[in-house]
Design an enzyme around this catalytic site. Structure first.
Site, PDB file in Angstrom:
ATOM      1  N   TYR A   8       0.827  -1.212   0.000  1.00 34.40           N
ATOM      2  CA  TYR A   8       0.000   0.000   0.000  1.00 34.40           C
ATOM      3  C   TYR A   8       0.864   1.267   0.000  1.00 34.40           C
ATOM      4  O   TYR A   8       0.350   2.377  -0.146  1.00 34.40           O
ATOM      5  CB  TYR A   8      -0.950   0.046   1.208  1.00 34.40           C
ATOM      6  CG  TYR A   8      -1.876  -1.130   1.334  1.00 34.40           C
ATOM      7  CD1 TYR A   8      -2.066  -2.027   0.280  1.00 34.40           C
ATOM      8  CD2 TYR A   8      -2.569  -1.368   2.518  1.00 34.40           C
ATOM      9  CE1 TYR A   8      -2.914  -3.116   0.411  1.00 34.40           C
ATOM     10  CE2 TYR A   8      -3.422  -2.455   2.650  1.00 34.40           C
ATOM     11  CZ  TYR A   8      -3.580  -3.328   1.600  1.00 34.40           C
ATOM     12  OH  TYR A   8      -4.413  -4.406   1.740  1.00 34.40           O
ATOM     13  N   HIS A  24       0.882 -11.790   1.774  1.00 29.99           N
ATOM     14  CA  HIS A  24      -0.206 -11.051   1.119  1.00 29.99           C
ATOM     15  C   HIS A  24      -0.899 -11.856   0.023  1.00 29.99           C
ATOM     16  O   HIS A  24      -2.115 -11.784  -0.133  1.00 29.99           O
ATOM     17  CB  HIS A  24       0.374  -9.752   0.540  1.00 29.99           C
ATOM     18  CG  HIS A  24      -0.609  -8.663   0.330  1.00 29.99           C
ATOM     19  ND1 HIS A  24      -0.274  -7.340   0.420  1.00 29.99           N
ATOM     20  CD2 HIS A  24      -1.929  -8.675   0.017  1.00 29.99           C
ATOM     21  CE1 HIS A  24      -1.335  -6.588   0.172  1.00 29.99           C
ATOM     22  NE2 HIS A  24      -2.352  -7.378  -0.078  1.00 29.99           N
TER      23      HIS A  24
HETATM   24  P1  NAP Z   1     -14.097  -1.474   1.161  1.00 29.83           P
HETATM   25  O1  NAP Z   1     -13.682  -1.289   2.568  1.00 29.83           O
HETATM   26  O2  NAP Z   1     -15.086  -2.512   0.813  1.00 29.83           O
HETATM   27  O3  NAP Z   1     -14.668  -0.107   0.564  1.00 29.83           O
HETATM   28  C1  NAP Z   1     -13.943   1.085   0.626  1.00 29.83           C
HETATM   29  C2  NAP Z   1     -14.760   2.144  -0.124  1.00 29.83           C
HETATM   30  O4  NAP Z   1     -15.969   2.429   0.583  1.00 29.83           O
HETATM   31  C3  NAP Z   1     -14.002   3.446  -0.252  1.00 29.83           C
HETATM   32  O5  NAP Z   1     -14.313   4.002  -1.503  1.00 29.83           O
HETATM   33  C4  NAP Z   1     -14.597   4.301   0.865  1.00 29.83           C
HETATM   34  O6  NAP Z   1     -14.546   5.655   0.502  1.00 29.83           O
HETATM   35  C5  NAP Z   1     -16.022   3.825   0.913  1.00 29.83           C
HETATM   36  N1  NAP Z   1     -16.616   3.916   2.249  1.00 29.83           N
HETATM   37  C6  NAP Z   1     -16.146   3.406   3.409  1.00 29.83           C
HETATM   38  N2  NAP Z   1     -17.009   3.620   4.414  1.00 29.83           N
HETATM   39  C7  NAP Z   1     -18.041   4.304   3.887  1.00 29.83           C
HETATM   40  C8  NAP Z   1     -19.251   4.813   4.415  1.00 29.83           C
HETATM   41  N3  NAP Z   1     -19.558   4.658   5.710  1.00 29.83           N
HETATM   42  N4  NAP Z   1     -20.101   5.489   3.583  1.00 29.83           N
HETATM   43  C9  NAP Z   1     -19.798   5.653   2.262  1.00 29.83           C
HETATM   44  N5  NAP Z   1     -18.659   5.188   1.698  1.00 29.83           N
HETATM   45  C10 NAP Z   1     -17.797   4.512   2.510  1.00 29.83           C
HETATM   46  O7  NAP Z   1     -12.836  -1.724   0.203  1.00 29.83           O
HETATM   47  P2  NAP Z   1     -11.279  -2.038   0.299  1.00 29.83           P
HETATM   48  O8  NAP Z   1     -10.488  -0.820   0.597  1.00 29.83           O
HETATM   49  O9  NAP Z   1     -10.962  -2.809  -0.934  1.00 29.83           O
HETATM   50  O10 NAP Z   1     -11.125  -3.083   1.515  1.00 29.83           O
HETATM   51  C11 NAP Z   1     -10.889  -2.701   2.855  1.00 29.83           C
HETATM   52  C12 NAP Z   1      -9.469  -2.994   3.288  1.00 29.83           C
HETATM   53  O11 NAP Z   1      -9.153  -4.367   3.116  1.00 29.83           O
HETATM   54  C13 NAP Z   1      -8.369  -2.297   2.454  1.00 29.83           C
HETATM   55  O12 NAP Z   1      -8.265  -0.931   2.722  1.00 29.83           O
HETATM   56  C14 NAP Z   1      -7.175  -3.098   2.852  1.00 29.83           C
HETATM   57  O13 NAP Z   1      -6.730  -2.726   4.143  1.00 29.83           O
HETATM   58  C15 NAP Z   1      -7.764  -4.514   2.854  1.00 29.83           C
HETATM   59  N6  NAP Z   1      -7.599  -5.214   1.550  1.00 29.83           N
HETATM   60  C16 NAP Z   1      -6.779  -6.288   1.498  1.00 29.83           C
HETATM   61  C17 NAP Z   1      -6.575  -6.962   0.307  1.00 29.83           C
HETATM   62  C18 NAP Z   1      -5.655  -8.150   0.270  1.00 29.83           C
HETATM   63  O14 NAP Z   1      -5.264  -8.582  -0.837  1.00 29.83           O
HETATM   64  N7  NAP Z   1      -5.303  -8.700   1.407  1.00 29.83           N
HETATM   65  C19 NAP Z   1      -7.233  -6.566  -0.867  1.00 29.83           C
HETATM   66  C20 NAP Z   1      -8.116  -5.477  -0.789  1.00 29.83           C
HETATM   67  C21 NAP Z   1      -8.295  -4.823   0.429  1.00 29.83           C
HETATM   68  P3  NAP Z   1     -14.035   6.772   1.549  1.00 29.83           P
HETATM   69  O15 NAP Z   1     -12.593   6.517   1.781  1.00 29.83           O
HETATM   70  O16 NAP Z   1     -14.316   8.034   0.812  1.00 29.83           O
HETATM   71  O17 NAP Z   1     -14.875   6.618   2.787  1.00 29.83           O
END
Ligand code: NAP
Length: 282
Positions: free
Chosen positions: A52, A112
């Site tokens: 990241y 990862h």
């Molecule tokens: P997510 O948490 O499903 O969604 C994030 C999105 O939702 C962002 O655009 C965020 O925008 C929005 N959001 C969050 N809370 C909100 C709310 N209350 N109201 C409206 N919009 C909201 O997606 P993700 O980032 O893919 O997954 C979460 C975490 O999982 C990552 O950040 C990372 O730490 C981890 N991850 C790990 C892997 C892996 O390969 N291990 C892959 C993907 C993700 P805003 O920022 O504008 O709120």
């Protein structure tokens, strides 16, 4: 003022707060500020990764919060590329993370992604050794399918406590979940809001309206309704932090859960590795 400690889930020796802050695509000062604000508000779990490119900012956010290191759970991950596809470089990669995060240890260190070019027979013992040396309190994996985990377990002499995988209402993970439950490994849900897709779904909206909460909170509450799961929603928007954390208080009925269970579909996966495609379990 920090909130009272919230629920934890246990696997091996790990006590993991059920809801953490995801930080993928949180960058620069926004990342520093959101991590700091989250910890001050009562978040007790932060998720980052070398890939990241924000570990320094996460470290600065931790410092800015003034919250002491023993009060929250910190996870990072090593990408196959970050060890240059050479298992012996795992230790150096982990030390680099600690330096960037400005901490002596992480609570959880994950591989990862699996990658055929980096044999688990070498990375898993190295990961276990990092735990024994105290650089990480626990170890785990991410994006591993059942076959990958069976192989990893052959080489692990400490528990693998989580498999961090994509999980939200639109993806099937039933076979994997059953396997993980039988192996006492928690399913850590990444992209738990389906990267925003849950907001526009009619069933999610209907259940949210009924409970007078948001579809984001319903998605998180649904994930956490199973005691074998934890979740790490990402936000860089301070206005979304409290609502996401408050999702842990939302209680869904059996009927709500059944309706959300029915949303899973075969093509619901959102995240793909740029050049590696494992065979996913359902
Ligand atoms: P997510 O948490 O499903 O969604 C994030 C999105 O939702 C962002 O655009 C965020 O925008 C929005 N959001 C969050 N809370 C909100 C709310 N209350 N109201 C409206 N919009 C909201 O997606 P993700 O980032 O893919 O997954 C979460 C975490 O999982 C990552 O950040 C990372 O730490 C981890 N991850 C790990 C892997 C892996 O390969 N291990 C892959 C993907 C993700 P805003 O920022 O504008 O709120």
């Amino acid at each position: 003022m920090r909130a009272k400690t919230y629920n934890i889930r246990t696997a091996g020796q790990a006590n993991i707060p059920v809801l953490g802050l995801g930080t993928w695509q949180s960058t620069g000062q926004d990342c520093v500020d959101v991590v700091s604000q989250a910890l001050k508000m009562g978040y007790e779990h932060i998720d980052t990764a070398q890939a990241y490119d924000n570990e320094k900012e996460v470290g600065q956010g931790i410092k800015q919060s003034g919250v002491s290191r023993d009060k929250f759970f910190l996870t990072t991950k090593i990408f196959p590329d970050d060890m240059k596809f050479e298992p012996e470089k795992l230790v150096a990669a982990a030390k680099r993370s600690l330096e960037d995060l400005d901490t002596d240890y992480v609570d959880l260190l994950l591989l990862h992604w699996p990658d055929d070019r980096v044999p688990l027979s070498e990375t898993i013992p190295a990961l276990c050794e990092l735990q024994k040396q105290g650089l990480t309190r626990n170890i785990g994996v991410s994006n591993f399918n059942i076959a990958n985990i069976i192989e990893a377990e052959k080489y692990a002499d400490v528990p693998i406590v989580v498999n961090q995988v994509e999980f939200h209402p639109f993806i099937k993970q039933k076979t994997l979940q059953t396997f993980l439950n039988n192996h006492h490994i928690l399913l850590e849900a990444y992209s738990p809001l389906a990267r925003g897709d849950v907001f526009d779904n009619d069933i999610m909206k209907e259940i949210a309206d009924k409970h007078n909460v948001t579809p984001a909170q319903i998605s998180l509450a649904w994930i956490l309704s199973d005691k074998h799961r934890i979740a790490i929603p990402k936000t860089s928007n301070p206005d979304h932090l409290q609502g996401n954390l408050d999702a842990i208080k939302v209680q869904l009925s059996a009927d709500d859960i059944k309706k959300i269970d029915s949303l899973a579909r075969a093509d619901g996966r959102k995240i793909k590795h740029p050049d590696y495609s494992p065979e996913w379990d359902d």
